[in-house]
Write a protein that holds these residues in place. Structure first.
Motif, PDB file in Angstrom:
ATOM      1  N   PHE A  24      17.419  22.803  37.312  1.00  0.00           N
ATOM      2  CA  PHE A  24      18.004  23.858  38.082  1.00  0.00           C
ATOM      3  C   PHE A  24      19.654  23.397  38.339  1.00  0.00           C
ATOM      4  N   THR A  25      20.282  24.153  38.161  1.00  0.00           N
ATOM      5  CA  THR A  25      22.008  23.986  38.487  1.00  0.00           C
ATOM      6  C   THR A  25      21.850  23.900  40.251  1.00  0.00           C
TER       7      THR A  25
ATOM      8  N   LEU B 228      25.123  29.932  43.846  1.00  0.00           N
ATOM      9  CA  LEU B 228      24.800  30.239  42.473  1.00  0.00           C
ATOM     10  C   LEU B 228      23.243  30.287  42.353  1.00  0.00           C
ATOM     11  N   ALA B 229      22.884  31.151  41.544  1.00  0.00           N
ATOM     12  CA  ALA B 229      21.338  31.368  41.016  1.00  0.00           C
ATOM     13  C   ALA B 229      21.030  29.746  40.546  1.00  0.00           C
TER      14      ALA B 229
ATOM     15  N   ILE C 287      18.564  35.310  49.976  1.00  0.00           N
ATOM     16  CA  ILE C 287      18.085  35.780  48.720  1.00  0.00           C
ATOM     17  C   ILE C 287      16.745  35.051  48.463  1.00  0.00           C
ATOM     18  N   MET C 288      15.867  35.553  47.760  1.00  0.00           N
ATOM     19  CA  MET C 288      14.836  34.875  47.259  1.00  0.00           C
ATOM     20  C   MET C 288      14.770  35.300  45.759  1.00  0.00           C
ATOM     21  N   ILE C 289      14.485  34.469  44.638  1.00  0.00           N
ATOM     22  CA  ILE C 289      14.524  34.717  43.368  1.00  0.00           C
ATOM     23  C   ILE C 289      13.101  34.118  42.898  1.00  0.00           C
TER      24      ILE C 289
ATOM     25  N   VAL D 232      19.103  37.925  37.333  1.00  0.00           N
ATOM     26  CA  VAL D 232      20.139  36.746  37.280  1.00  0.00           C
ATOM     27  C   VAL D 232      20.020  35.751  36.230  1.00  0.00           C
ATOM     28  N   SER D 233      20.835  35.093  35.758  1.00  0.00           N
ATOM     29  CA  SER D 233      20.918  33.963  35.030  1.00  0.00           C
ATOM     30  C   SER D 233      21.395  32.728  35.578  1.00  0.00           C
TER      31      SER D 233
END
Length: 406
Positions: free
Chosen positions: A279-280, A321-322, A341-343, A367-368
């Motif tokens: 992850f970033t 950020l995502a 937010i939940m991804i 999303v990227s």
């Protein structure tokens, strides 16, 4: 005849001085100047004045907000939700003001360039008129008399008289243009100054709004400490906290169940897969990790509680950020999580981003990794600007460090 030719050459020379031969040639724009140019500048000045008035009258009245919120303090959940709405509104104002500052800085650069060009044109006009005045001083009215008295015939005299009138008309037009352009230059200067004042007002407004935002966050923090610090309310506060966490978990599990049900409807080859990438960092502006994942002393309750994520202290309004590619399965408000937010990243792996001041994506969005999805804030059960970042795998919270790397 020779005398006529000499005088004609002198006159022709004068025209060339005012025309293409002069090194101070007046640009074509000067001769095309109309009242529309002046009216446009006046409209820009009036617009800037209106913007200043709007900035001065649009500031948040934080005292009035706190007064209105007093009645909600009996129920902490109601108080937090109402205060969060005010925090979001102020943060939106701050974002709008910062956009205005960027816009005004660009406009000031443009208007400064316009003023430089206008001053150049005005200088060219001045030099041209100075040449004409010098010529008139040296020749006076003798040129016109010599032209007329040197005529070979009556028809020749009429032609020269028409030529003299053309010169006079040219002089009048040049003077009118110079006067009009002087007004235009003055308006350019005023417009530039008005824009600079709007910029200064906007910067001052940002400072005031940020101060109001911080004052409300501090009031929220004090109220949360007050409620949880009251001995009589201690047990009730703990029960309320545990109920909030249970509600939060129920909401997350319900979202996971909905995604799982959706996956069943998709063919196996269409299912989202997590490829194992790192992850970033979701809060690139974070200044420190204020709380790690795991058991910790709760900041307001003063007891050991499990912390299901990492808290990244970061400036309010800074980017979230995502962490990785995925699909947004929730972008909503919750009393405990605030704006969150939940991804879904595939293979039952999810990331959750809590306490945001603003959400920039909606449910269903793809999303990227690295996309800006929200802004840091202090909504929900939060005592200061930060991002609470959680990772869930197969229905359980796991340490985000395992995916963030070093």
């Amino acid at each position: 005849m020779k005398r006529w030719k000499r005088l004609f050459c002198v006159a022709l020379g004068f025209i060339l001085v005012l025309g293409t031969a002069s090194k101070y040639q007046v640009p074509a724009f000067a001769s095309e100047l109309t009242n529309d140019s002046i009216k446009q500048k006046e409209a820009e000045i009036n617009k800037a004045k209106d913007e200043k008035k709007a900035l001065q009258s649009g500031l948040t009245n934080v005292k009035e907000i706190k007064k209105q919120l007093e009645k909600s303090k009996a129920e902490l959940a109601d108080y937090v939700e109402e205060l969060d709405a005010e925090l979001v509104a102020i943060q939106n104002k701050i974002n709008d003001l910062k956009n205005l500052i960027t816009e005004k800085e660009e406009e000031i650069d443009q208007k400064a360039q316009e003023l430089t060009e206008a001053l150049s044109v005005q200088q060219a006009q001045y030099e041209a008129m100075k040449s004409r005045i010098k010529f008139m001083y040296e020749k006076g009215d003798s040129l016109s008399l010599e032209l007329l008295f040197g005529s070979d015939s009556f028809g020749d005299m009429l032609s020269k008289a028409e030529y003299i009138e053309m010169l006079s008309a040219y002089d009048r037009r040049m003077l009118d243009e110079y006067v009009a352009y002087a007004e235009y230059v003055a308006l350019c200067k005023q417009s530039l100054e008005e824009e600079k004042e709007v910029l200064d007002e906007a910067k001052a407004a940002v400072e005031e709004e940020e101060a109001s935002l911080n004052e409300l966050i501090e009031a929220k923090e004090q109220e949360m400490y007050r409620v949880s610090g009251d001995i009589q309310n201690k047990e009730a506060a703990i029960r309320e906290y545990e109920a909030d966490i249970a509600e939060q978990n129920d909401a997350i599990k319900a979202l996971e169940a909905a995604v799982a049900e959706e996956r069943k409807k998709l063919a196996a080859e269409q299912g989202r897969k997590y490829d194992g990438g790192m992850f970033t960092w979701p809060a690139p502006s974070y200044t420190r990790i204020s709380d790690e994942y795991g058991n910790r002393m709760h900041p307001t309750l003063g007891i050991q509680k499990f912390h299901n994520g990492i808290d990244m202290a970061a400036p309010g309004g800074s980017a979230i950020l995502a962490a990785y590619n995925g699909k947004v399965v929730a972008a909503d408000y919750n009393g405990s999580m605030g704006n969150y937010i939940m991804i879904d990243h595939g293979d039952s792996l999810y990331t959750i981003y809590m306490h945001a001041s603003a959400l920039y994506v909606s449910k269903g969005a793809e999303v990227s990794k690295g996309d800006k999805i929200a802004a840091v804030g202090s909504t929900g059960r939060s005592t200061g600007n930060h991002l609470h970042f959680s990772v869930r795998l197969n229905g359980n919270y796991v340490n985000p460090r395992n995916y963030l790397g070093s």
